[in-house]
Every structure is written in C-alpha cells, then in structure tokens.
Scaffold this motif. Structure first.
Motif, mmCIF file in Angstrom:
data_model
loop_
_atom_site.group_PDB
_atom_site.id
_atom_site.type_symbol
_atom_site.label_atom_id
_atom_site.label_comp_id
_atom_site.label_asym_id
_atom_site.label_seq_id
_atom_site.Cartn_x
_atom_site.Cartn_y
_atom_site.Cartn_z
ATOM 1 N N ALA A 34 17.319 32.412 -3.248
ATOM 2 C CA ALA A 34 16.434 33.540 -3.558
ATOM 3 C C ALA A 34 15.425 33.129 -4.622
ATOM 4 O O ALA A 34 14.232 33.461 -4.540
ATOM 5 C CB ALA A 34 17.257 34.736 -4.029
ATOM 6 N N ALA A 35 15.890 32.387 -5.631
ATOM 7 C CA ALA A 35 14.993 31.906 -6.684
ATOM 8 C C ALA A 35 13.987 30.906 -6.125
ATOM 9 O O ALA A 35 12.801 30.931 -6.471
ATOM 10 C CB ALA A 35 15.805 31.280 -7.818
ATOM 11 N N TRP A 51 -0.272 28.658 3.624
ATOM 12 C CA TRP A 51 0.039 29.537 2.486
ATOM 13 C C TRP A 51 0.111 30.993 2.924
ATOM 14 O O TRP A 51 1.113 31.674 2.691
ATOM 15 C CB TRP A 51 -1.003 29.349 1.390
ATOM 16 N N VAL A 52 -0.951 31.458 3.553
ATOM 17 C CA VAL A 52 -0.965 32.841 4.042
ATOM 18 C C VAL A 52 0.032 33.004 5.184
ATOM 19 O O VAL A 52 0.670 34.044 5.322
ATOM 20 C CB VAL A 52 -2.384 33.236 4.500
ATOM 21 N N THR A 92 5.446 32.771 -4.717
ATOM 22 C CA THR A 92 4.471 32.955 -5.794
ATOM 23 C C THR A 92 3.379 31.891 -5.702
ATOM 24 O O THR A 92 2.182 32.185 -5.848
ATOM 25 C CB THR A 92 5.168 32.871 -7.166
ATOM 26 N N PHE A 93 3.796 30.654 -5.428
ATOM 27 C CA PHE A 93 2.825 29.570 -5.259
ATOM 28 C C PHE A 93 1.930 29.831 -4.051
ATOM 29 O O PHE A 93 0.714 29.599 -4.093
ATOM 30 C CB PHE A 93 3.566 28.244 -5.104
ATOM 31 N N CYS A 94 2.526 30.335 -2.959
ATOM 32 C CA CYS A 94 1.745 30.637 -1.759
ATOM 33 C C CYS A 94 0.706 31.724 -2.029
ATOM 34 O O CYS A 94 -0.416 31.678 -1.505
ATOM 35 C CB CYS A 94 2.666 31.078 -0.623
ATOM 36 N N VAL A 95 1.082 32.721 -2.833
ATOM 37 C CA VAL A 95 0.131 33.780 -3.184
ATOM 38 C C VAL A 95 -1.056 33.190 -3.944
ATOM 39 O O VAL A 95 -2.223 33.496 -3.650
ATOM 40 C CB VAL A 95 0.823 34.872 -4.026
ATOM 41 N N LEU A 96 -0.775 32.341 -4.914
ATOM 42 C CA LEU A 96 -1.842 31.746 -5.717
ATOM 43 C C LEU A 96 -2.761 30.873 -4.867
ATOM 44 O O LEU A 96 -3.987 30.928 -5.012
ATOM 45 C CB LEU A 96 -1.233 30.916 -6.856
ATOM 46 N N ARG A 97 -2.176 30.071 -3.973
ATOM 47 C CA ARG A 97 -2.992 29.214 -3.115
ATOM 48 C C ARG A 97 -3.682 30.006 -2.003
ATOM 49 O O ARG A 97 -4.816 29.726 -1.631
ATOM 50 C CB ARG A 97 -2.121 28.110 -2.500
ATOM 51 N N GLY A 98 -2.968 30.993 -1.470
ATOM 52 C CA GLY A 98 -3.529 31.774 -0.381
ATOM 53 C C GLY A 98 -4.726 32.604 -0.785
ATOM 54 O O GLY A 98 -5.601 32.888 0.041
ATOM 55 N N SER A 141 7.161 35.957 5.733
ATOM 56 C CA SER A 141 8.045 36.535 4.708
ATOM 57 C C SER A 141 7.985 38.052 4.703
ATOM 58 O O SER A 141 9.017 38.730 4.586
ATOM 59 C CB SER A 141 7.658 36.002 3.326
ATOM 60 N N VAL A 142 6.786 38.604 4.811
ATOM 61 C CA VAL A 142 6.633 40.068 4.843
ATOM 62 C C VAL A 142 7.393 40.650 6.025
ATOM 63 O O VAL A 142 8.080 41.674 5.912
ATOM 64 C CB VAL A 142 5.147 40.453 4.897
ATOM 65 N N VAL A 143 7.287 39.992 7.172
ATOM 66 C CA VAL A 143 8.005 40.452 8.362
ATOM 67 C C VAL A 143 9.513 40.444 8.118
ATOM 68 O O VAL A 143 10.223 41.402 8.431
ATOM 69 C CB VAL A 143 7.651 39.574 9.579
ATOM 70 N N LEU A 144 10.024 39.361 7.542
ATOM 71 C CA LEU A 144 11.465 39.243 7.282
ATOM 72 C C LEU A 144 11.940 40.302 6.293
ATOM 73 O O LEU A 144 13.028 40.871 6.447
ATOM 74 C CB LEU A 144 11.784 37.847 6.757
#
Length: 239
Positions: A22-23, A87-88, A30-36, A94-97
């Motif tokens: 989970a961590a 990234w996106v 969080t990294f994907c959000v920043l890059r995306g 993830s949102v779907v899951l």
C-alpha cells in the motif's frame, strides 16, 4: 471475448505485506500524478476519462481463477499506456481499481495496494517499456501499432500475474494448492491465454483510434522514431 487479470480479495495476503505494498503504491501514484500533470492538456484529459471508462466497463466482466478469492478480468495497462501514456495510464487503471473495490467489492479494500501494484503499476510499466522498444523498430503504421499493442498487452498481463506470485510468496495466508513454482506456472499459463485475448482487444482498439485520429495516440506523439544513421562526411570531395 472475456479476458482476465487477477484481483486479490481480503485475506489472501497477510496484513504486513499488504501494508508495505500500500505504501509502495501510494508513493508510486504520487510520482505518477506529478509526472502526469506535465502531459495533461485539452487533448489528453478527455482521452484519459474515456480510457478509464472503457477499462471500468470491461473489467466488470469478472470471474474466479482460484476458488480461494483470486478473480480475473481485462487489465487495461497496455491500452492506457498507448493512448494516454504510462503516468496518466497508471492513474486511470488505479482509479478503476479503487472504485471497483469501494463500490462493488471487487478485490479487497485492504488489498488495494497489492492490486494497484500488480495491475496499474507493473502492468502499465511493462507494457510501456515494450511499447517504447517496439515502436523504434516497427513501422509506425496501423499494422505496426497493432503488433506493438498485442505484444505489450500480452506480456503486461503475464508480468502482473507474477507480481501476485511474489506477493503470495512474501505473505500468502491461503492455500492455493501446490508449491510456489507450481503457482507461478499456473498463473503464467492461464494469463498467457488471457493476454492473447487482451492483446487482440488492445490491438483492435488502438489501431482503430490511430486510423481515425493518430494525434490521440500518446505513444505516437511522445516516442520519437529511431534516428537515421548520420551521413559519412566527405573526405577530399569523395564520400
């Protein structure tokens, strides 16, 4: 055609291992959000919504692989990576899951880190690495893109399944029968067949989009073709 990628229900993996993943998933997302955020524009944002909606719809076709609580459906990582980038794409899956776990009880809420790691992170990353390599050697035509989509989708599904095997080795609590090597072989074999189905769906979808609107295919925009060899410099007026 129904395709599969495993979901993990509560109790399959112990709490400490689930907490670690989970961590890991939280840090990676969080990294994907920043890059995306760098990629999101008026073209990519609506495409991300469409990709997430498509993956959500096909993932609702769900049935068990093992009676102990591992189920399967379309993964979607390769499709997302091709159309909206890694990234996106990872965020879309993830949102779907998360919605499936919280609203429909598909996969345990306590196991979200494990499922996100396997399907959204490992699956998408493996797919995009292959996409980046294949698009440097294959022609950037609908056919070349379809081959790229098929191979990347197939491999990403198998990679994601082996992520579960590693997690089960670290903290499995339910007897799934046989030894670890047998589990790995079973998961790989089942998901190889699953990957063929997912590859066909991904190839058809991406090739269709590329024929109509190639500008909407992230991989074609972001990945540069291999550069041509530099010309041999002239020496004394002779090449």
């Amino acid at each position: 055609m129904e395709t599969l990628a495993m979901h993990i229900s509560n109790g399959i993996i112990n709490g400490p291992v689930a907490g670690v993943f989970a961590a890991v998933a939280l840090a990676a997302l969080t990294f994907c959000v920043l890059r995306g955020r760098r990629d999101l524009d008026d073209r990519l944002a609506p495409m991300a919504g469409l990709v997430a909606a498509f993956i959500f719809a096909v993932q609702m076709l769900n049935f068990p692989i093992f009676t102990a609580g591992v189920s399967g459906h379309l993964l979607g990582g390769a499709l997302a990576a091709l159309l909206v980038g890694p990234w996106v794409g990872a965020l879309c899956v993830s949102v779907v899951l998360i919605v499936q776990a919280l609203v429909f009880g598909d996969g345990g809420v306590a196991m979200l880190g494990l499922n996100i790691t396997n399907m959204a992170l490992l699956g998408t990353a493996a797919a995009y690495l292959l996409i980046a390599g294949l698009l440097r050697v294959l022609p950037r035509t609908p056919t070349g893109l379809a081959v790229t989509a098929f191979v990347s989708a197939l491999v990403s599904v198998v990679v994601a399944s082996q992520g579960f095997v590693v997690q089960y080795w670290l903290g499995g609590t339910t007897d799934l029968g046989g030894n670890l090597a047998g589990l790995a072989g079973t998961m790989a074999g089942v998901h190889l067949l699953i990957g063929i189905g997912e590859g066909l769906i991904t190839a058809t979808t991406v090739a269709t989009v590329a024929k109509v609107r190639p500008d909407l295919v992230y991989a074609l925009r972001a990945l540069k073709p291999a550069t041509a060899p530099a010309p041999v410099p002239a020496v004394g007026g002779v090449r």
